[in-house]
Enzyme design. Structure first.
Site, PDB file in Angstrom:
ATOM      1  N   ARG B  60       0.812  -1.224   0.000  1.00 16.46           N
ATOM      2  CA  ARG B  60       0.000   0.000   0.000  1.00 16.46           C
ATOM      3  C   ARG B  60       0.841   1.268   0.000  1.00 16.46           C
ATOM      4  O   ARG B  60       0.397   2.312  -0.468  1.00 16.46           O
ATOM      5  CB  ARG B  60      -0.962  -0.001   1.203  1.00 16.46           C
ATOM      6  CG  ARG B  60      -2.175  -0.877   0.976  1.00 16.46           C
ATOM      7  CD  ARG B  60      -2.993  -1.001   2.243  1.00 16.46           C
ATOM      8  NE  ARG B  60      -2.190  -1.575   3.312  1.00 16.46           N
ATOM      9  CZ  ARG B  60      -2.665  -2.215   4.372  1.00 16.46           C
ATOM     10  NH1 ARG B  60      -3.967  -2.356   4.517  1.00 16.46           N
ATOM     11  NH2 ARG B  60      -1.851  -2.697   5.286  1.00 16.46           N
ATOM     12  N   GLU B  97       5.477  -9.403  15.794  1.00 17.15           N
ATOM     13  CA  GLU B  97       4.974  -9.912  17.065  1.00 17.15           C
ATOM     14  C   GLU B  97       5.316 -11.398  17.194  1.00 17.15           C
ATOM     15  O   GLU B  97       5.782 -11.864  18.227  1.00 17.15           O
ATOM     16  CB  GLU B  97       3.460  -9.687  17.145  1.00 17.15           C
ATOM     17  CG  GLU B  97       2.925  -9.813  18.552  1.00 17.15           C
ATOM     18  CD  GLU B  97       1.434  -9.520  18.620  1.00 17.15           C
ATOM     19  OE1 GLU B  97       0.883  -9.642  19.711  1.00 17.15           O
ATOM     20  OE2 GLU B  97       0.837  -9.187  17.581  1.00 17.15           O
TER      21      GLU B  97
END
Lengths: 172, 172
Positions: B60, B97
């Site tokens: 994006r 994460e």
């Protein structure tokens, strides 16, 4: 003009597999004057076409999709690989040389009657662009044309897109 | 202004996983006036910063990378996931994460001394943008700032980028 821009494309033999001559656009993209001329070539061709949305295809197509929408003063619509879009989607599958692929578009991305320019960096077999055009039509939009930075004319991708005007800045 | 643009962002609960509120930018992108204002906000902020290259992050980020380079009159550099770039590469890994990820840049994409703006759609933990800035510096470029459409300020991504100016059009 296209001949000048061609000199900014880097040819890479045997990528991604042996026997393929890859046309690397990153050497054009990083050249400010070259990038401006490539964008302007598409903009000039369609500036009077009353475009309502520019639809572009993940990932390199987004480089063109954002700037052309900005130039036209209209919205930009990213078509994405499966699982990336978070809301209600339309999806379309198409054949690759081996197997198949799918692209998705948000159901509300294109309005009924929108005049749409579909853009991507490269026209090869035309399968991805045709799937993109199908998605636009499923949503009720009208595909005005399909535009590319580069067309590999030997692969005859324009045949799969023969319902539409096809434009490429650089033809090989 | 940012408050107006915020109304064009669609909130999607529990995407991509339960408990995450996803900020969907596609509703802003498809709004021609909104898209223009978002791009102009970044352009106005850095138009006097003598930017030589706009580096953007797949996928994006490319929507912003192409248009901002065009506006500045400079080149645009796509940073990509592993295996996509065809020529000699620099690469940088960063922690997620769970696990890690890698992004790559062509070795010749940024010249020694280039003044670079790094752009992406979203600042979350800052790991990707920091890796992008590291790549620019490995190539000898100078990171002038890092700019985003949206910053999730709770995640404190700006801390990882505290060597640089960080700008976001919309802050949550």
């Amino acid at each position: 003009m296209a001949e000048d821009l061609k000199s900014l494309i880097r040819d890479i033999p045997d990528f991604p597999v042996e026997g393929i001559l890859f046309r690397d656009i990153t050497t054009l993209l990083k050249d400010g004057a070259g990038w401006k001329r490539a964008v302007d070539a598409i903009y000039e061709r369609f500036k009077d076409a009353r475009i309502d949305k520019v639809v572009s295809i993940e990932a390199r197509g987004f480089l063109l999709g954002g700037v052309l929408a900005y130039k036209f003063g209209c919205g930009t619509v990213p078509l994405r690989k499966p699982g990336k879009l978070p809301w209600e989607k339309l999806s379309e599958s198409y054949d690759l040389e081996y197997g198949s692929a799918t692209i998705e578009m948000h159901r509300d991305a294109v309005d009924e009657g929108d005049r749409v320019l579909v853009v991507d960096d490269l026209l090869a077999t035309g399968g991805t662009a045709r799937a993109a055009a199908n998605l636009v039509e499923k949503a009720g939009g009208e595909v005005i044309a399909v535009a590319f930075l580069i067309a590999l004319t030997d692969l005859e991708g324009a045949k799969l897109l023969d319902k539409y005007e096809v434009f490429a800045v650089i033809n090989y």
